[in-house]
Write a protein that holds these residues in place. Structure first.
Motif, PDB file in Angstrom:
ATOM      1  N   ALA A  98       0.851  -1.194   0.000  1.00 41.33           N
ATOM      2  CA  ALA A  98       0.000   0.000   0.000  1.00 41.33           C
ATOM      3  C   ALA A  98       0.884   1.241   0.000  1.00 41.33           C
ATOM      4  CB  ALA A  98      -0.894  -0.012   1.246  1.00 41.33           C
ATOM      5  N   MET A 119      -2.852  -3.744  -6.028  1.00 41.76           N
ATOM      6  CA  MET A 119      -3.496  -3.710  -4.714  1.00 41.76           C
ATOM      7  C   MET A 119      -4.516  -4.845  -4.677  1.00 41.76           C
ATOM      8  SD  MET A 119      -4.077  -2.783  -1.682  1.00 41.76           S
ATOM      9  CE  MET A 119      -2.555  -1.852  -1.656  1.00 41.76           C
ATOM     10  N   GLY A 174      -8.568  -3.278  -1.312  1.00 43.10           N
ATOM     11  CA  GLY A 174      -7.488  -3.800  -0.444  1.00 43.10           C
ATOM     12  C   GLY A 174      -7.918  -3.881   1.008  1.00 43.10           C
ATOM     13  N   SER A 175      -8.463  -2.775   1.504  1.00 47.70           N
ATOM     14  CA  SER A 175      -8.843  -2.700   2.921  1.00 47.70           C
ATOM     15  C   SER A 175     -10.273  -3.155   3.171  1.00 47.70           C
ATOM     16  CB  SER A 175      -8.708  -1.249   3.428  1.00 47.70           C
ATOM     17  OG  SER A 175      -7.356  -0.872   3.445  1.00 47.70           O
TER      18      SER A 175
HETATM   19  O1  LIG Z   1      -3.989  -2.188   6.115  1.00 46.53           O
HETATM   20  C1  LIG Z   1      -3.132  -2.086   5.225  1.00 46.53           C
HETATM   21  O2  LIG Z   1      -2.337  -1.141   5.231  1.00 46.53           O
HETATM   22  C2  LIG Z   1      -3.072  -3.128   4.143  1.00 46.53           C
HETATM   23  C3  LIG Z   1      -3.260  -2.525   2.780  1.00 46.53           C
HETATM   24  C4  LIG Z   1      -4.624  -2.909   2.359  1.00 46.53           C
HETATM   25  C5  LIG Z   1      -5.030  -3.906   3.335  1.00 46.53           C
HETATM   26  N1  LIG Z   1      -4.150  -4.050   4.270  1.00 46.53           N
END
Ligand SMILES: O=C(O)[C@@H]1CCC=N1
Ligand SMILES: NC(=O)C1=CN([C@@H]2O[C@H](COP(=O)(O)OP(=O)(O)OC[C@H]3O[C@@H](n4cnc5c(N)ncnc54)[C@H](O)[C@@H]3O)[C@@H](O)[C@H]2O)C=CC1
Length: 272
Positions: A98, A119, A174-175
């Motif tokens: 990220a 991502m 991603g999150s």
């Molecule tokens: O939390 C994070 O920074 C990583 C990037 C996206 C998901 N997990």
């Protein structure tokens, strides 16, 4: 699918999701090498034929594709371990970190020519991942196609032309599994005193989440708000629940949370 030798630098949560997802789709274990300085992470691969050559220079020299899968804060220190010893000019470098820009990666690995920033998200483990991809101009079509095939094997993909949109992909994909898990956790807590068994509570919530997601996927002609309205009887139970969400500004909270995710990703771009 094209098959190339891949070395993962970092074998943590996200790398595991991608690797086990790829293996479940028949990607040859012999073409995958995982380097991780934590032996407990490597032990997770022991029952597979995945290579765990820990001499990073050797592993990198032998690989056609390098997946950088360490935490953003560890990226500079990690790349410094091999940046000068290994020639990356004929390798595809893929970073899943990220907030680390392609320009920064090019600085950290000066010999690298082809860099793709992706991502992904952890549902890759169950072949339901969502991965955003951005390639620099130096990446040729066959290499882009390889990256596309790799992440398509573990879910859906979405290319962006503007690298800045990777921050938004992080917030949306991603999150975002964590947001859905939090929502389900909150639902489970709300039922803790119901007398239902924990297994029943989990089943009720997981199947409803799966069913709701499948309704969205299978009905592209219906808007999300239409799907919501179809559940909501006037003066009924759902309306009572949604009114509470509204009173507590649920939509604004989600917007603020996603904005915080984007802002943190942008900040990390400057920080690491
Ligand atoms: O939390 C994070 O920074 C990583 C990037 C996206 C998901 N997990
Ligand atoms: N966890 C997630 O859902 C997602 C994570 N990412 C990105 O993936 C990257 C990894 O995240 P996670 O897998 O969650 O973290 P993690 O902490 O589970 O995995 C990172 C691994 O890198 C290893 N490591 C650190 N420095 C090393 C070095 N110099 N040499 C070898 N191994 C080293 C650590 O021992 C650890 O096992 C991050 O950059 C994150 O932004 C991207 C999308 C989703």
């Amino acid at each position: 699918m094209q098959q190339k030798s891949i070395v993962f630098i970092g074998g943590g949560n996200m790398a595991q999701a991608i690797i086990f997802g790829l293996l479940s789709k028949g990607y040859p274990a012999q073409l995958i090498n995982v380097c991780d300085r934590n032996p407990s992470k490597l032990a997770l691969f022991a029952h597979k034929e995945v290579a765990i050559e820990q001499d990073k220079e050797k592993a990198l020299q032998q690989a056609e594709v390098v997946v950088l899968a360490v935490k953003p804060q560890a990226m500079a220190e990690t790349c410094a371990e091999f940046a000068s010893a290994v020639d990356f000019s004929d390798k595809l470098v893929i970073s899943i970190a990220a907030g680390i820009s392609c320009a920064r990666l090019a600085q950290l690995l000066p010999s690298a020519q082809a860099i793709i920033r992706v991502m992904p998200n952890t549902p890759a483990l169950v072949s339901e991942g969502m991965t955003g991809l951005f390639a620099t101009e130096q990446v040729n079509l066959p290499l882009k196609q390889f990256a596309q095939q790799l992440f398509s094997a573990v879910g859906q993909i979405c290319w962006v032309d503007d690298e800045q949109q990777m921050h938004h992909i992080t917030a949306a994909a991603g999150s975002s599994p964590a947001y859905f898990f939090l929502f389900m956790e909150a639902m489970a807590q709300a039922l803790a005193d119901s007398g239902l068994e924990p297994e029943q509570i989990r089943l009720l919530i997981q199947q409803s989440a799966l069913g709701a997601a499948k309704m969205v996927v299978d009905n592209p002609q219906l808007s999300l708000s239409q799907l919501r309205e179809n559940v909501t009887s006037k003066g009924g139970t759902t309306a009572a629940a949604l009114q509470v969400f509204q009173q507590h500004q649920f939509t604004q909270q989600v917007q603020q949370a996603m904005q915080a995710c984007i802002a943190r990703s942008q900040q990390m771009e400057k920080q690491f």
